[in-house]
Design a protein around this motif. Sequence first.
Motif, PDB file in Angstrom:
ATOM      1  N   GLY A   5      52.039  11.373  -1.082  1.00  0.00           N
ATOM      2  CA  GLY A   5      52.623  11.156   0.223  1.00  0.00           C
ATOM      3  C   GLY A   5      52.966  12.425   0.992  1.00  0.00           C
ATOM      4  N   ARG A   6      52.636  13.576   0.432  1.00  0.00           N
ATOM      5  CA  ARG A   6      52.967  14.826   1.115  1.00  0.00           C
ATOM      6  C   ARG A   6      51.891  15.177   2.148  1.00  0.00           C
ATOM      7  NH1 ARG A   6      57.806  14.820   0.933  1.00  0.00           N
ATOM      8  NH2 ARG A   6      57.630  16.846   1.985  1.00  0.00           N
ATOM      9  N   ARG A   7      52.285  15.940   3.127  1.00  0.00           N
ATOM     10  CA  ARG A   7      51.367  16.354   4.192  1.00  0.00           C
ATOM     11  C   ARG A   7      50.267  17.262   3.648  1.00  0.00           C
ATOM     12  NH1 ARG A   7      50.886  20.645   7.887  1.00  0.00           N
ATOM     13  NH2 ARG A   7      52.712  21.748   7.047  1.00  0.00           N
ATOM     14  N   ARG A   8      49.058  17.078   4.158  1.00  0.00           N
ATOM     15  CA  ARG A   8      47.922  17.946   3.846  1.00  0.00           C
ATOM     16  C   ARG A   8      47.687  18.888   5.032  1.00  0.00           C
ATOM     17  NH1 ARG A   8      49.217  14.298  -0.042  1.00  0.00           N
ATOM     18  NH2 ARG A   8      47.604  14.139  -1.661  1.00  0.00           N
ATOM     19  N   SER A   9      47.537  20.162   4.752  1.00  0.00           N
ATOM     20  CA  SER A   9      47.319  21.122   5.824  1.00  0.00           C
ATOM     21  C   SER A   9      45.955  20.915   6.475  1.00  0.00           C
ATOM     22  CB  SER A   9      47.409  22.554   5.282  1.00  0.00           C
ATOM     23  OG  SER A   9      47.078  23.498   6.290  1.00  0.00           O
ATOM     24  N   SER A  10      45.925  21.112   7.780  1.00  0.00           N
ATOM     25  CA  SER A  10      44.651  21.060   8.511  1.00  0.00           C
ATOM     26  C   SER A  10      44.000  22.440   8.602  1.00  0.00           C
ATOM     27  CB  SER A  10      44.877  20.502   9.925  1.00  0.00           C
ATOM     28  OG  SER A  10      45.785  21.316  10.655  1.00  0.00           O
ATOM     29  N   ASN A  11      44.715  23.469   8.142  1.00  0.00           N
ATOM     30  CA  ASN A  11      44.168  24.833   8.166  1.00  0.00           C
ATOM     31  C   ASN A  11      43.324  25.056   6.918  1.00  0.00           C
ATOM     32  OD1 ASN A  11      45.552  25.713  10.597  1.00  0.00           O
ATOM     33  ND2 ASN A  11      47.434  25.653   9.372  1.00  0.00           N
ATOM     34  N   PHE A  12      42.263  24.316   6.840  1.00  0.00           N
ATOM     35  CA  PHE A  12      41.476  24.250   5.603  1.00  0.00           C
ATOM     36  C   PHE A  12      39.997  24.191   5.957  1.00  0.00           C
ATOM     37  CE2 PHE A  12      39.486  21.951   2.079  1.00  0.00           C
ATOM     38  CZ  PHE A  12      40.014  22.598   0.974  1.00  0.00           C
ATOM     39  N   GLU A  13      39.214  25.022   5.274  1.00  0.00           N
ATOM     40  CA  GLU A  13      37.772  25.045   5.508  1.00  0.00           C
ATOM     41  C   GLU A  13      37.029  24.890   4.183  1.00  0.00           C
ATOM     42  OE1 GLU A  13      36.413  28.464   7.725  1.00  0.00           O
ATOM     43  OE2 GLU A  13      38.409  28.758   8.592  1.00  0.00           O
ATOM     44  N   SER A 130      44.633  30.236   7.179  1.00  0.00           N
ATOM     45  CA  SER A 130      43.724  29.169   6.748  1.00  0.00           C
ATOM     46  C   SER A 130      43.327  29.404   5.309  1.00  0.00           C
ATOM     47  CB  SER A 130      42.473  29.132   7.625  1.00  0.00           C
ATOM     48  OG  SER A 130      42.787  28.732   8.944  1.00  0.00           O
ATOM     49  N   LEU A 131      43.028  28.334   4.615  1.00  0.00           N
ATOM     50  CA  LEU A 131      42.534  28.406   3.247  1.00  0.00           C
ATOM     51  C   LEU A 131      41.069  27.996   3.235  1.00  0.00           C
ATOM     52  CD1 LEU A 131      42.878  28.703   0.177  1.00  0.00           C
ATOM     53  CD2 LEU A 131      43.708  26.341   0.130  1.00  0.00           C
ATOM     54  N   PHE A 153      41.488  35.629  -3.091  1.00  0.00           N
ATOM     55  CA  PHE A 153      41.894  36.827  -2.364  1.00  0.00           C
ATOM     56  C   PHE A 153      42.329  36.450  -0.949  1.00  0.00           C
ATOM     57  CE2 PHE A 153      37.343  36.375  -1.558  1.00  0.00           C
ATOM     58  CZ  PHE A 153      37.194  36.657  -0.216  1.00  0.00           C
ATOM     59  N   TYR A 154      43.028  37.370  -0.325  1.00  0.00           N
ATOM     60  CA  TYR A 154      43.475  37.227   1.065  1.00  0.00           C
ATOM     61  C   TYR A 154      42.811  38.311   1.888  1.00  0.00           C
ATOM     62  CZ  TYR A 154      46.491  37.763   5.187  1.00  0.00           C
ATOM     63  OH  TYR A 154      46.955  37.878   6.476  1.00  0.00           O
ATOM     64  N   CYS A 155      42.253  37.923   3.045  1.00  0.00           N
ATOM     65  CA  CYS A 155      41.652  38.885   3.963  1.00  0.00           C
ATOM     66  C   CYS A 155      42.585  39.068   5.153  1.00  0.00           C
ATOM     67  CB  CYS A 155      40.285  38.391   4.446  1.00  0.00           C
ATOM     68  SG  CYS A 155      39.525  39.480   5.694  1.00  0.00           S
ATOM     69  N   PRO A 156      43.211  40.239   5.287  1.00  0.00           N
ATOM     70  CA  PRO A 156      44.161  40.439   6.388  1.00  0.00           C
ATOM     71  C   PRO A 156      43.511  40.462   7.763  1.00  0.00           C
ATOM     72  CG  PRO A 156      43.792  42.497   5.206  1.00  0.00           C
ATOM     73  CD  PRO A 156      43.111  41.421   4.415  1.00  0.00           C
ATOM     74  N   ARG A 157      42.214  40.729   7.814  1.00  0.00           N
ATOM     75  CA  ARG A 157      41.556  40.839   9.113  1.00  0.00           C
ATOM     76  C   ARG A 157      41.331  39.485   9.772  1.00  0.00           C
ATOM     77  NH1 ARG A 157      37.215  45.639   7.483  1.00  0.00           N
ATOM     78  NH2 ARG A 157      38.816  47.249   7.127  1.00  0.00           N
ATOM     79  N   ASP A 158      41.034  38.473   8.978  1.00  0.00           N
ATOM     80  CA  ASP A 158      40.882  37.137   9.571  1.00  0.00           C
ATOM     81  C   ASP A 158      42.047  36.211   9.221  1.00  0.00           C
ATOM     82  OD1 ASP A 158      40.411  36.409   6.939  1.00  0.00           O
ATOM     83  OD2 ASP A 158      38.294  35.923   7.220  1.00  0.00           O
ATOM     84  N   LYS A 159      43.005  36.749   8.447  1.00  0.00           N
ATOM     85  CA  LYS A 159      44.214  35.992   8.067  1.00  0.00           C
ATOM     86  C   LYS A 159      43.849  34.686   7.355  1.00  0.00           C
ATOM     87  CE  LYS A 159      47.284  37.904  11.624  1.00  0.00           C
ATOM     88  NZ  LYS A 159      46.356  38.913  12.162  1.00  0.00           N
ATOM     89  N   LYS A 160      42.931  34.806   6.403  1.00  0.00           N
ATOM     90  CA  LYS A 160      42.518  33.638   5.633  1.00  0.00           C
ATOM     91  C   LYS A 160      42.590  33.917   4.140  1.00  0.00           C
ATOM     92  CE  LYS A 160      39.453  31.773   9.208  1.00  0.00           C
ATOM     93  NZ  LYS A 160      38.090  31.277   9.555  1.00  0.00           N
ATOM     94  N   LEU A 161      42.890  32.857   3.378  1.00  0.00           N
ATOM     95  CA  LEU A 161      42.873  32.905   1.925  1.00  0.00           C
ATOM     96  C   LEU A 161      41.547  32.316   1.460  1.00  0.00           C
ATOM     97  CD1 LEU A 161      45.905  32.543   2.946  1.00  0.00           C
ATOM     98  CD2 LEU A 161      46.349  31.495   0.743  1.00  0.00           C
TER      99      LEU A 161
END
Length: 302
Positions: A5-13, A130-131, A153-161
């Motif tokens: 029942g928890r929210r799912r993030s939409s920041n997902f690719e 975004s993930l 890994f995390y890319c600071p240039r595009d702010k994505k995991l």
Amino acid sequence: MDIEGRRRSSNFEDRGRGSGGGGGGLPVGALMSVARLLGFKGVLMVGAVLGVGYFLLPSEIKQQVLGGLQGSGQGTQGSGSVCQASPGNGKACDFSRVVLASTEDVWTAQFQKGALPRYASPPSAYQEPSLVVFADGVATGGCGNASSAVGPFYCPRDKKLYIDPGFYDVMDQRLKAPGDFAQAYVIAHEVGHHVQNLIGATDVRVKGETQNQVSVRVELQADCFAGVWGHTARASLKITDDDLKEAVNAAHAIGDDTLGHSSSDDYTHGTSAQRMRWFRRGFESGDARQCDTFGVANYGEL
């Protein structure tokens, strides 16, 4: 943990199956960059560590490796769906979206309160990362191409995991760090690097310290930030004491001493004791301001 029942993030690719980051190996250019940073022994260390995932490398070396991967091969848009490739992947993707959504809620509130270590003027509002999930290889937005062998890994240039869901099997089988909260710790740690990027922590340099020592401060702070998330999400995700043990075990498993680095000069993430201590510090306090590893004047007291 209970994600029902928890929210799912939409920041997902879901990028699907990629090209393997230009062949899946570490190119000569990247090796030379690492050699300049660490010397020949460092190259050998990186070669060994890549066997258990890029998640274990310091932030500076991560960017050198990814930078070296830029142009080493053509990172193509993936084919198919990683999340639909298997029931296990589908479960991992769904779980990851819940954890990411939870970190969004936690850090949005922390930024609104201004309850953060101060290095530069933080943004007035939290910027959600975004993930990206992928298999084999992926092209980032500014950090080059990478294969699954490099781990999360995390890319600071595009702010994505970025993560291949198969890394959870690596945690379970090779690092002996099983459990859903251990997996959540991985995501929360990488989100911690995103928080550091937003508040300017990754730009801090400590006079008289080596690059490895500064890297330890960065990684321990990300561990602490992961703990802050866990503290704040404890009620909503029904995080139990057993869950906490899973995360602490994961922190122990990836300590530099546990991974076999004999010299403290080679440490880039901190000892198992340090990683557990800083994660617990965040988890027990729930206060990101308690995560100021750069405020510890004596490196030996981290």
